[in-house]
Design a protein around this motif. Sequence first.
Motif, short mmCIF file in Angstrom:
data_model
loop_
_atom_site.label_atom_id
_atom_site.label_comp_id
_atom_site.label_asym_id
_atom_site.label_seq_id
_atom_site.Cartn_x
_atom_site.Cartn_y
_atom_site.Cartn_z
N THR A 135 -49.28 -50.14 29.98
CA THR A 135 -50.67 -50.18 30.44
C THR A 135 -51.03 -51.58 30.94
N ASN A 136 -50.68 -52.59 30.16
CA ASN A 136 -50.98 -53.97 30.56
C ASN A 136 -50.21 -54.37 31.82
N MET A 137 -48.96 -53.89 31.92
CA MET A 137 -48.17 -54.23 33.10
C MET A 137 -48.75 -53.60 34.36
N VAL A 138 -49.20 -52.36 34.26
CA VAL A 138 -49.79 -51.69 35.43
C VAL A 138 -51.02 -52.47 35.87
N LEU A 139 -51.88 -52.81 34.93
CA LEU A 139 -53.11 -53.53 35.27
C LEU A 139 -52.82 -54.90 35.86
N THR A 170 -38.69 -49.87 27.49
CA THR A 170 -39.80 -50.02 28.42
C THR A 170 -39.30 -49.98 29.86
N ILE A 171 -38.18 -50.62 30.12
CA ILE A 171 -37.58 -50.55 31.46
C ILE A 171 -37.21 -49.10 31.78
N ASN A 172 -36.62 -48.41 30.80
CA ASN A 172 -36.26 -47.00 31.00
C ASN A 172 -37.50 -46.15 31.27
N LEU A 173 -38.59 -46.43 30.58
CA LEU A 173 -39.84 -45.69 30.77
C LEU A 173 -40.36 -45.89 32.19
N VAL A 174 -40.32 -47.13 32.68
CA VAL A 174 -40.78 -47.42 34.05
C VAL A 174 -39.90 -46.69 35.06
N ASN A 175 -38.60 -46.72 34.84
CA ASN A 175 -37.67 -46.04 35.75
C ASN A 175 -37.85 -44.52 35.72
N LEU A 176 -38.05 -43.96 34.53
CA LEU A 176 -38.28 -42.53 34.39
C LEU A 176 -39.56 -42.10 35.10
N ALA A 177 -40.61 -42.85 34.91
CA ALA A 177 -41.87 -42.54 35.57
C ALA A 177 -41.72 -42.63 37.08
N SER A 178 -40.98 -43.61 37.54
CA SER A 178 -40.74 -43.77 38.98
C SER A 178 -39.98 -42.57 39.54
N LEU A 180 -47.53 -44.01 40.34
CA LEU A 180 -46.69 -44.54 39.27
C LEU A 180 -47.57 -45.12 38.16
N GLY A 181 -48.57 -45.87 38.53
CA GLY A 181 -49.47 -46.45 37.54
C GLY A 181 -50.18 -45.39 36.72
N LYS A 182 -50.68 -44.36 37.40
CA LYS A 182 -51.36 -43.26 36.70
C LYS A 182 -50.42 -42.54 35.75
N LEU A 183 -49.20 -42.27 36.21
CA LEU A 183 -48.23 -41.57 35.36
C LEU A 183 -47.87 -42.42 34.14
N LEU A 184 -47.67 -43.70 34.33
CA LEU A 184 -47.37 -44.58 33.18
C LEU A 184 -48.52 -44.60 32.19
N LEU A 185 -49.74 -44.64 32.69
CA LEU A 185 -50.90 -44.62 31.79
C LEU A 185 -50.98 -43.30 31.04
N GLU A 186 -50.71 -42.19 31.73
CA GLU A 186 -50.71 -40.87 31.07
C GLU A 186 -49.62 -40.80 30.01
N MET A 187 -48.43 -41.26 30.36
CA MET A 187 -47.32 -41.23 29.42
C MET A 187 -47.63 -42.09 28.19
N SER A 188 -48.30 -43.20 28.41
CA SER A 188 -48.64 -44.10 27.30
C SER A 188 -49.60 -43.44 26.32
#
Length: 174
Positions: free
Chosen positions: A69-73, A122-130, A142-150
């Motif tokens: 969440t912080n990284m997306v923002l 966390t890297i894997n999570l970013v790659n999976l969301a991508s 990508l940002g929305k999906l990462l926030l939803e996953m979080s």
Amino acid sequence: MELIEILAYLMPSIIVLFIAYFMFRRLLGQFQIAQNQQDKPSVGNEKPKHINYQAYERLVLYLERINPTNMVLRSHKNGMSLKALQSDMIKGIREEYEHNLSQQIYVSDEIWQTIKQARQETINLVNLASQKVGPAGSAKDLGKLLLEMSTKVDKLPHDVAIHYLKEELREKNI
């Protein structure tokens, strides 16, 4: 006769000069002893403990910075592509990690492994969301999906690592 008069006048001054010299030397010696004692580490080993606390603080800060969440923002910019956001986030995770590598000497091996695992997950999570967003998606997707996953995950990797850091710190304080 004049020589005796001159010596009579100079003798008190010479005596005062010698007394002042020896007193000053003694005072300087005491000052150096006090300074040396002040420079020695204290019996309570406070300095290493203080450095140790700073290491825990820095590692918690690192873990908070890799929170998706912080990284997306922090990373998302208008008009950014999906790949650019993914790349910036992964680059940020790795740079932050490299910046904090030296902190491993102040924490247990188990904690350091937990930090490394949080980084990789966390890297894997970013790659999976991508991958889920797909090549046609945008950085915003990508940002929305990462926030939803979080929000759907009970504890993200950084949360787990912070929990173990706090636990270890509490144990060391007892």
